[in-house]
Motif scaffolding. Structure first.
Motif, PDB file in Angstrom:
ATOM      1  N   THR A 239      -2.100 -40.507  22.741  1.00 18.10           N
ATOM      2  CA  THR A 239      -2.709 -41.553  21.928  1.00 18.10           C
ATOM      3  C   THR A 239      -1.748 -41.995  20.834  1.00 18.10           C
ATOM      4  OG1 THR A 239      -3.728 -39.939  20.432  1.00 18.10           O
ATOM      5  CG2 THR A 239      -5.049 -40.675  22.308  1.00 18.10           C
ATOM      6  N   VAL A 240      -2.090 -43.118  20.210  1.00 24.68           N
ATOM      7  CA  VAL A 240      -1.313 -43.628  19.092  1.00 24.68           C
ATOM      8  C   VAL A 240      -1.621 -42.800  17.852  1.00 24.68           C
ATOM      9  CG1 VAL A 240      -0.934 -45.638  17.631  1.00 24.68           C
ATOM     10  CG2 VAL A 240      -1.309 -45.936  20.081  1.00 24.68           C
ATOM     11  N   SER A 241      -0.621 -42.556  17.029  1.00 22.24           N
ATOM     12  CA  SER A 241      -0.835 -41.780  15.809  1.00 22.24           C
ATOM     13  C   SER A 241      -1.887 -42.446  14.932  1.00 22.24           C
ATOM     14  CB  SER A 241       0.473 -41.655  15.025  1.00 22.24           C
ATOM     15  OG  SER A 241       0.226 -41.156  13.721  1.00 22.24           O
ATOM     16  N   PRO A 242      -2.846 -41.674  14.404  1.00 24.52           N
ATOM     17  CA  PRO A 242      -3.870 -42.261  13.535  1.00 24.52           C
ATOM     18  C   PRO A 242      -3.325 -42.766  12.215  1.00 24.52           C
ATOM     19  CG  PRO A 242      -4.037 -39.863  13.531  1.00 24.52           C
ATOM     20  CD  PRO A 242      -3.052 -40.225  14.603  1.00 24.52           C
ATOM     21  N   TRP A 243      -2.100 -42.388  11.861  1.00 25.13           N
ATOM     22  CA  TRP A 243      -1.518 -42.794  10.587  1.00 25.13           C
ATOM     23  C   TRP A 243      -0.958 -44.219  10.616  1.00 25.13           C
ATOM     24  CZ3 TRP A 243      -2.281 -39.748   6.458  1.00 25.13           C
ATOM     25  CH2 TRP A 243      -2.621 -38.415   6.697  1.00 25.13           C
ATOM     26  N   LEU A 244      -0.775 -44.795  11.788  1.00 26.67           N
ATOM     27  CA  LEU A 244      -0.043 -46.056  11.894  1.00 26.67           C
ATOM     28  C   LEU A 244      -0.935 -47.282  12.063  1.00 26.67           C
ATOM     29  CD1 LEU A 244       3.030 -44.955  14.052  1.00 26.67           C
ATOM     30  CD2 LEU A 244       2.704 -44.867  11.569  1.00 26.67           C
ATOM     31  N   GLY A 245      -2.216 -47.161  11.789  1.00 27.03           N
ATOM     32  CA  GLY A 245      -3.093 -48.324  11.794  1.00 27.03           C
ATOM     33  C   GLY A 245      -3.194 -49.018  13.136  1.00 27.03           C
ATOM     34  N   GLY A 246      -3.108 -48.250  14.224  1.00 31.27           N
ATOM     35  CA  GLY A 246      -3.216 -48.826  15.560  1.00 31.27           C
ATOM     36  C   GLY A 246      -1.905 -49.288  16.150  1.00 31.27           C
ATOM     37  N   VAL A 247      -0.812 -49.157  15.413  1.00 32.33           N
ATOM     38  CA  VAL A 247       0.497 -49.587  15.914  1.00 32.33           C
ATOM     39  C   VAL A 247       1.026 -48.552  16.909  1.00 32.33           C
ATOM     40  CG1 VAL A 247       2.895 -50.080  15.307  1.00 32.33           C
ATOM     41  CG2 VAL A 247       1.030 -50.891  13.832  1.00 32.33           C
ATOM     42  N   ASP A 248       1.402 -49.011  18.085  1.00 34.82           N
ATOM     43  CA  ASP A 248       1.980 -48.154  19.122  1.00 34.82           C
ATOM     44  C   ASP A 248       3.484 -48.393  19.141  1.00 34.82           C
ATOM     45  OD1 ASP A 248       2.773 -46.775  21.354  1.00 34.82           O
ATOM     46  OD2 ASP A 248       1.317 -47.689  22.717  1.00 34.82           O
ATOM     47  N   LEU A 249       4.235 -47.432  18.602  1.00 27.50           N
ATOM     48  CA  LEU A 249       5.679 -47.613  18.486  1.00 27.50           C
ATOM     49  C   LEU A 249       6.365 -47.721  19.841  1.00 27.50           C
ATOM     50  CD1 LEU A 249       6.526 -45.153  15.556  1.00 27.50           C
ATOM     51  CD2 LEU A 249       6.139 -47.628  15.444  1.00 27.50           C
ATOM     52  N   LEU A 257      14.130 -44.090  17.370  1.00 29.13           N
ATOM     53  CA  LEU A 257      12.817 -44.083  16.725  1.00 29.13           C
ATOM     54  C   LEU A 257      12.863 -44.910  15.448  1.00 29.13           C
ATOM     55  CD1 LEU A 257       9.908 -43.049  16.378  1.00 29.13           C
ATOM     56  CD2 LEU A 257      10.873 -40.995  15.277  1.00 29.13           C
ATOM     57  N   GLY A 258      13.944 -44.808  14.694  1.00 32.23           N
ATOM     58  CA  GLY A 258      14.057 -45.549  13.447  1.00 32.23           C
ATOM     59  C   GLY A 258      13.940 -47.052  13.655  1.00 32.23           C
ATOM     60  N   GLU A 259      14.536 -47.564  14.717  1.00 35.18           N
ATOM     61  CA  GLU A 259      14.445 -48.995  15.002  1.00 35.18           C
ATOM     62  C   GLU A 259      13.017 -49.397  15.371  1.00 35.18           C
ATOM     63  OE1 GLU A 259      18.650 -50.312  16.888  1.00 35.18           O
ATOM     64  OE2 GLU A 259      17.699 -48.578  17.841  1.00 35.18           O
ATOM     65  N   ARG A 260      12.329 -48.540  16.107  1.00 37.85           N
ATOM     66  CA  ARG A 260      10.944 -48.848  16.483  1.00 37.85           C
ATOM     67  C   ARG A 260      10.023 -48.772  15.268  1.00 37.85           C
ATOM     68  NH1 ARG A 260      12.813 -45.778  20.819  1.00 37.85           N
ATOM     69  NH2 ARG A 260      11.733 -43.872  20.168  1.00 37.85           N
ATOM     70  N   ILE A 261      10.316 -47.838  14.350  1.00 38.31           N
ATOM     71  CA  ILE A 261       9.527 -47.753  13.111  1.00 38.31           C
ATOM     72  C   ILE A 261       9.696 -49.022  12.291  1.00 38.31           C
ATOM     73  CG2 ILE A 261       9.397 -46.582  10.878  1.00 38.31           C
ATOM     74  CD1 ILE A 261       9.991 -43.955  12.376  1.00 38.31           C
ATOM     75  N   ALA A 262      10.923 -49.500  12.187  1.00 39.93           N
ATOM     76  CA  ALA A 262      11.162 -50.737  11.433  1.00 39.93           C
ATOM     77  C   ALA A 262      10.367 -51.895  12.015  1.00 39.93           C
ATOM     78  CB  ALA A 262      12.659 -51.057  11.430  1.00 39.93           C
ATOM     79  N   GLN A 263      10.333 -51.984  13.336  1.00 35.86           N
ATOM     80  CA  GLN A 263       9.558 -53.045  13.982  1.00 35.86           C
ATOM     81  C   GLN A 263       8.058 -52.842  13.770  1.00 35.86           C
ATOM     82  OE1 GLN A 263      11.313 -54.329  18.006  1.00 35.86           O
ATOM     83  NE2 GLN A 263      12.288 -52.347  17.627  1.00 35.86           N
ATOM     84  N   GLY A 264       7.627 -51.597  13.779  1.00 33.90           N
ATOM     85  CA  GLY A 264       6.215 -51.326  13.537  1.00 33.90           C
ATOM     86  C   GLY A 264       5.779 -51.735  12.147  1.00 33.90           C
ATOM     87  N   ALA A 265       6.606 -51.417  11.152  1.00 33.34           N
ATOM     88  CA  ALA A 265       6.292 -51.803   9.776  1.00 33.34           C
ATOM     89  C   ALA A 265       6.281 -53.321   9.634  1.00 33.34           C
ATOM     90  CB  ALA A 265       7.302 -51.186   8.816  1.00 33.34           C
ATOM     91  N   HIS A 266       7.211 -53.984  10.300  1.00 39.21           N
ATOM     92  CA  HIS A 266       7.251 -55.450  10.265  1.00 39.21           C
ATOM     93  C   HIS A 266       6.008 -56.043  10.911  1.00 39.21           C
ATOM     94  CE1 HIS A 266       8.600 -59.431  11.951  1.00 39.21           C
ATOM     95  NE2 HIS A 266       8.956 -59.565  10.691  1.00 39.21           N
ATOM     96  N   SER A 267       5.488 -55.396  11.952  1.00 38.26           N
ATOM     97  CA  SER A 267       4.328 -55.938  12.668  1.00 38.26           C
ATOM     98  C   SER A 267       3.062 -55.935  11.832  1.00 38.26           C
ATOM     99  CB  SER A 267       4.095 -55.142  13.967  1.00 38.26           C
ATOM    100  OG  SER A 267       3.516 -53.864  13.699  1.00 38.26           O
TER     101      SER A 267
END
Length: 374
Positions: A239-249, A257-267
């Protein structure tokens, strides 16, 4: 910030100074601000008992660009300044019940969400922390409300130049330990809106649901996505982490992972990405050791900047890590020792915020401490 939040997530998922000369500009999405953003973590807990008015007073005196702090919400709905979800015996001691025969007494060990403000105000939270033996202690210091901080800053910072980075301390996994997302966002925003610091506040959280809700309520609020590796996944990967507000990295492209996190925060339309400097998996804290594992990476910082996000890692208490991060191009650093970080920044010709006049700040502190104890 790192030890407490990493433990929470991992367990849940298995000298007078010169006065100010001009206003600070609002944080930018990319690049350095007018001053390199030196953030006093919990007011600068290496120097003064954390999350208290004395800590924030010394954060001003030491020339921090930003005061970083956490909010909890009491049982009766008051926003208070405290890092932990509960009252730890290592930080606070009971002094007596709020009223005779209070069945909730003693209060140490209880969740903030299960205590009223009157109960919390009986606590003496002036214990020096073992990991910070140089902390100044102010006996009988109470937990403050966010409004009390604003009132103190109206005195100590009359031109309202200092920036604030305010976190919602909410548990995305165990909702019964804190108030819900909507309560946090609405109550915090109400106080922000009525403060002279409204345009100087960054709103940060590990629980990205609060960032999404805050942006929906007020798109002008600057938001900062806090992240550390355990908050990006669940152990079984199902499942998607509950900390990320529904964002699936996993839905984002990127070799790291760092690049995907940056995109997740931007989303989620965050303005700032605030990653841990060090990975939770690192066995050592010295980046010169071959066993050191960093979490903030050059790839993360570059892509975040390309997407229009500033990057401000936490909690950095080693200058050799500072040097690595500044070489990556980060826009600010959150530290327990803002005074040391400020001296380093000056040595390396970075623009730093002026210090506040010590005697003025301490006079305001004395007046407000006295008023709070009444």
């Amino acid at each position: 910030m790192l030890p407490t939040i990493v433990t929470l997530i991992a367990t849940a998922l298995a000298v007078a100074a010169t006065p100010y000369q001009g206003p600070l500009s609002l944080p930018k999405k990319t690049g350095h601000n007018r001053f390199f953003d030196i953030q006093a973590h919990r007011g600068g807990r290496a120097n003064t008992i954390e999350s208290t008015l004395p800590a924030f007073a010394w954060g001003l005196i030491e020339g921090s660009t930003t005061l970083e702090l956490d909010n909890g919400i009491t049982k009766d709905g008051v926003v208070v300044i405290w890092h932990d979800l509960d009252i730890l015996p290592s930080k606070c001691r009971d002094t007596g019940p709020a009223f005779p025969d209070d069945p909730a007494y003693p209060y140490v060990g209880k969740f903030i969400a299960n205590l009223t403000l009157s109960q919390i105000k009986t606590l003496d939270c002036s214990k020096r922390q073992q990991e910070f033996p140089l902390q100044l202690v102010y006996p009988r210091t109470r937990i403050s409300t966010l409004q009390e901080l604003f009132d103190f800053l109206d005195c100590a910072d009359p031109h309202h130049h200092v920036l604030l980075n305010i976190e919602s301390k909410i548990n995305a996994v165990y909702p019964n330990e804190t108030h819900d997302v909507q309560t946090f966002v609405q109550k915090q925003h109400d106080l922000f809106l009525n403060s002279r610091y409204y345009r100087s506040i960054t709103y940060q959280s590990f629980d990205w649901r609060t960032l999404i809700q805050m942006k929906h309520l007020d798109p002008t609020i600057i938001t900062s996505a806090l992240v550390v590796d355990p908050s990006t996944f669940v152990p079984d990967g199902s499942t998607v982490s509950p900390w990320l507000g529904g964002v699936d990295l996993s839905q984002f492209d990127g070799a790291t992972l760092g690049e995907r996190i940056a995109q997740g925060a931007h989303s989620i339309e965050a303005d700032i990405l605030s990653p841990s400097a060090t990975s939770a998996s690192s066995r050592v804290s010295d980046p010169e050791s071959e066993d050191y594992v960093g979490f903030t990476t050059p790839e993360m910082v570059k892509l975040a900047h390309d997407l229009g996000l500033a990057v401000k890692p936490w909690t950095v208490n080693r200058l050799n890590i500072v040097e690595q991060l500044v070489d990556m191009g980060v826009d600010g650093i959150i530290s327990d020792a803002p005074d040391v970080l400020r001296r380093w920044a000056q040595q390396h010709k970075l623009s730093v915020a002026p210090r506040y006049p010590k005697y003025q700040v301490l006079a305001c502190l004395a007046n407000h401490q006295q008023a709070i104890r009444r």
